[in-house]
Design a protein around this motif. Structure first.
Motif, PDB file in Angstrom:
ATOM      1  N   GLN A 188       0.831  -1.190   0.000  1.00  0.00           N
ATOM      2  CA  GLN A 188       0.000   0.000   0.000  1.00  0.00           C
ATOM      3  C   GLN A 188       0.885   1.266   0.000  1.00  0.00           C
ATOM      4  N   ILE A 189       1.881   1.284   0.857  1.00  0.00           N
ATOM      5  CA  ILE A 189       2.771   2.456   0.916  1.00  0.00           C
ATOM      6  C   ILE A 189       3.540   2.578  -0.400  1.00  0.00           C
ATOM      7  N   ASP A 190       3.968   1.428  -0.920  1.00  0.00           N
ATOM      8  CA  ASP A 190       4.705   1.411  -2.178  1.00  0.00           C
ATOM      9  C   ASP A 190       3.865   2.016  -3.302  1.00  0.00           C
ATOM     10  N   GLU A 191       2.566   1.687  -3.309  1.00  0.00           N
ATOM     11  CA  GLU A 191       1.662   2.251  -4.331  1.00  0.00           C
ATOM     12  C   GLU A 191       1.573   3.766  -4.196  1.00  0.00           C
ATOM     13  N   GLN A 192       1.496   4.225  -2.934  1.00  0.00           N
ATOM     14  CA  GLN A 192       1.428   5.671  -2.702  1.00  0.00           C
ATOM     15  C   GLN A 192       2.710   6.350  -3.177  1.00  0.00           C
ATOM     16  N   ALA A 193       3.839   5.676  -2.938  1.00  0.00           N
ATOM     17  CA  ALA A 193       5.132   6.235  -3.371  1.00  0.00           C
ATOM     18  C   ALA A 193       5.168   6.320  -4.892  1.00  0.00           C
ATOM     19  N   THR A 194       4.666   5.259  -5.547  1.00  0.00           N
ATOM     20  CA  THR A 194       4.646   5.242  -7.006  1.00  0.00           C
ATOM     21  C   THR A 194       3.755   6.360  -7.543  1.00  0.00           C
ATOM     22  N   ALA A 195       2.615   6.564  -6.872  1.00  0.00           N
ATOM     23  CA  ALA A 195       1.703   7.634  -7.283  1.00  0.00           C
ATOM     24  C   ALA A 195       2.396   8.990  -7.142  1.00  0.00           C
ATOM     25  N   ALA A 196       3.208   9.124  -6.092  1.00  0.00           N
ATOM     26  CA  ALA A 196       3.925  10.389  -5.868  1.00  0.00           C
ATOM     27  C   ALA A 196       4.921  10.642  -6.992  1.00  0.00           C
ATOM     28  N   VAL A 197       5.540   9.571  -7.491  1.00  0.00           N
ATOM     29  CA  VAL A 197       6.475   9.730  -8.612  1.00  0.00           C
ATOM     30  C   VAL A 197       5.704  10.211  -9.834  1.00  0.00           C
ATOM     31  N   SER A 222       2.873  11.852  -9.957  1.00  0.00           N
ATOM     32  CA  SER A 222       2.370  13.226  -9.860  1.00  0.00           C
ATOM     33  C   SER A 222       3.497  14.232  -9.620  1.00  0.00           C
ATOM     34  N   GLY A 223       4.735  13.724  -9.511  1.00  0.00           N
ATOM     35  CA  GLY A 223       5.879  14.626  -9.365  1.00  0.00           C
ATOM     36  C   GLY A 223       5.985  15.272  -7.994  1.00  0.00           C
ATOM     37  N   ASP A 224       5.491  14.599  -6.969  1.00  0.00           N
ATOM     38  CA  ASP A 224       5.530  15.157  -5.615  1.00  0.00           C
ATOM     39  C   ASP A 224       6.709  14.559  -4.835  1.00  0.00           C
ATOM     40  N   GLU A 225       7.827  15.280  -4.852  1.00  0.00           N
ATOM     41  CA  GLU A 225       9.043  14.748  -4.249  1.00  0.00           C
ATOM     42  C   GLU A 225       8.940  14.579  -2.726  1.00  0.00           C
ATOM     43  N   ASP A 226       8.302  15.553  -2.072  1.00  0.00           N
ATOM     44  CA  ASP A 226       8.172  15.468  -0.609  1.00  0.00           C
ATOM     45  C   ASP A 226       7.375  14.229  -0.207  1.00  0.00           C
ATOM     46  N   GLU A 227       6.285  14.003  -0.948  1.00  0.00           N
ATOM     47  CA  GLU A 227       5.438  12.844  -0.679  1.00  0.00           C
ATOM     48  C   GLU A 227       6.229  11.552  -0.929  1.00  0.00           C
ATOM     49  N   SER A 233      15.677  10.905  -5.072  1.00  0.00           N
ATOM     50  CA  SER A 233      15.051  12.080  -5.678  1.00  0.00           C
ATOM     51  C   SER A 233      14.043  11.612  -6.722  1.00  0.00           C
ATOM     52  N   LEU A 234      13.192  12.553  -7.121  1.00  0.00           N
ATOM     53  CA  LEU A 234      12.181  12.260  -8.129  1.00  0.00           C
ATOM     54  C   LEU A 234      12.852  11.774  -9.418  1.00  0.00           C
ATOM     55  N   GLU A 235      13.937  12.456  -9.736  1.00  0.00           N
ATOM     56  CA  GLU A 235      14.668  12.119 -10.954  1.00  0.00           C
ATOM     57  C   GLU A 235      15.203  10.684 -10.883  1.00  0.00           C
ATOM     58  N   GLU A 236      15.754  10.338  -9.714  1.00  0.00           N
ATOM     59  CA  GLU A 236      16.287   8.988  -9.547  1.00  0.00           C
ATOM     60  C   GLU A 236      15.172   7.946  -9.610  1.00  0.00           C
ATOM     61  N   ALA A 237      14.016   8.302  -9.029  1.00  0.00           N
ATOM     62  CA  ALA A 237      12.890   7.380  -9.053  1.00  0.00           C
ATOM     63  C   ALA A 237      12.443   7.136 -10.492  1.00  0.00           C
TER      64      ALA A 237
END
Lengths: 90, 255
Positions: free
Chosen positions: A18-27, A29-34, A71-75
């Motif tokens: 579940q957390i992994d999915e949220q992290a993927t969603a953050a990538v 949507s480009g939300d680095e803090d999230e 970082s977002l870029e690394e992700a």
């Protein structure tokens, strides 16, 4: 990654996914803090609830938690081919 | 899109299987893999040395900037003492600029410290796994004809492969970070050389230095003059009185 290996109970798998999915969603949507917050949550969950394996244990992992300060870029690199993870010296 | 955790895992496994594919005979695969592990371990040691060097350089810069802060503060006080508010203001403005640079440096030094810690941890983990792999490798080689040798090789090799990829990533990130910081440290050096952010500790005099030096030499001359006038004008009594009084007093009160 970089913090050693942990064995986590199966009951925790859903929570981690579940957390992994949220992290993927953050990538996406480009939300680095999230992204950072979710990665840290993943690491924390694994290290707190999991059982640390010895350093000389050679078991293979089923999953790898990317570094907490990714970082977002690394992700994105992680998805676009395999740029982020360096080649193993051949 | 698959999750980040799964993606990282897939890539690592794919990378490592490439390495395993290179050798045909399982015994050779094991030896080859072991050699690569030792190479990577050397690489980690070099990576740690690089990070330490970069950190030392930043620490030296920070120490220089700290000296600048102290000196500028003294200069500001001196200027205020001489009623030169304009010079005091100038010194304080520079001090605040230097303090900002210093804060930036402190953050970077902490980051490098964290990188160093991480690499040392990776090195420790990799060393332990390599040692374990070495033992395992000999066991597997001995039972080479056994049906499960192939499976065992896969298992042991994947475990160490993950650590190799993991460590490889840690080194790469440390190198990137160090390169960024060196670029920044270089930029501070350039600024210092160009005089934008004057390095007050290098002995090169700035206008502020000169003006303050002039002020202080003027005031030193003034005070020496005053002292000489006092000496010549008011005679010897004044100079000798405190010394003589201090010496005779303990004797008088002791009995």
């Amino acid at each position: 990654m970089g913090d050693g290996q942990y064995r986590v109970d199966e009951s925790l798998h859903d929570r981690l996914n579940q957390i992994d999915e949220q992290a993927t969603a953050a990538v996406e949507s480009g939300d680095e803090d999230e992204l950072r917050a979710r990665l840290e949550e993943l690491t924390r969950t694994v290290t707190e609830a999991g059982e640390r394996l010895e350093d000389d244990d050679l078991s293979a992992s089923d999953l790898m938690v990317p570094p907490g300060d990714l970082s977002l870029e690394e992700a994105r690199e992680l998805y676009s081919g395999d740029g982020l993870i360096p080649d193993i010296p051949v | 899109m698959a999750g980040l955790m799964g993606r990282a895992n897939t890539i690592v496994k794919a990378k490592f299987s490439k390495l395993l594919d290179r050798a045909e005979d399982p015994g050779e695969t094991l030896d080859y893999s072991y050699e690569k592990q030792l190479e990577l371990l050397q690489n980690v040691k070099r990576g740690i040395a690089d990070v330490v060097t970069a950190k030392k350089r930043l620490q030296m810069q920070a120490a220089q900037l700290e000296q600048s802060v102290v000196k500028l503060d003294q200069q500001a006080r001196q200027a205020v003492g001489q009623n030169r508010e304009d010079l005091a203001r100038l010194a304080l403005e520079r001090k605040s600029g230097v303090q900002q640079q210093l804060q930036g440096l402190d953050v970077q030094i902490q980051q490098l410290e964290a990188q160093q810690e991480k690499l040392i941890q990776s090195e420790k983990q990799l060393s332990a796994k390599i040692e374990s792999f070495r033992t395992e490798k000999e066991v597997i080689k001995a039972q080479y004809s056994a049906a499960d040798a192939q499976v065992k090789i896969g298992e042991a090799a994947t475990g160490i492969g993950e650590q190799m990829a993991d460590t490889g990533l840690a080194i790469q990130r440390a190198r990137d970070k160090t390169a960024q910081m060196q670029a920044r440290a270089g930029a501070i050096d350039e600024l210092t050389e160009a005089g934008t952010l004057t390095d007050f500790t290098s002995g090169g005099q700035t206008d502020l230095d000169r003006q303050l030096a002039q002020l202080s030499s003027t005031s030193q001359v003034d005070s020496e003059l005053e002292a000489m006038k006092a000496e010549l004008g008011k005679g010897d009594d004044q100079a000798e009185l405190p010394a003589g009084g201090a010496e005779s007093k303990p004797e008088g009160t002791a009995s």
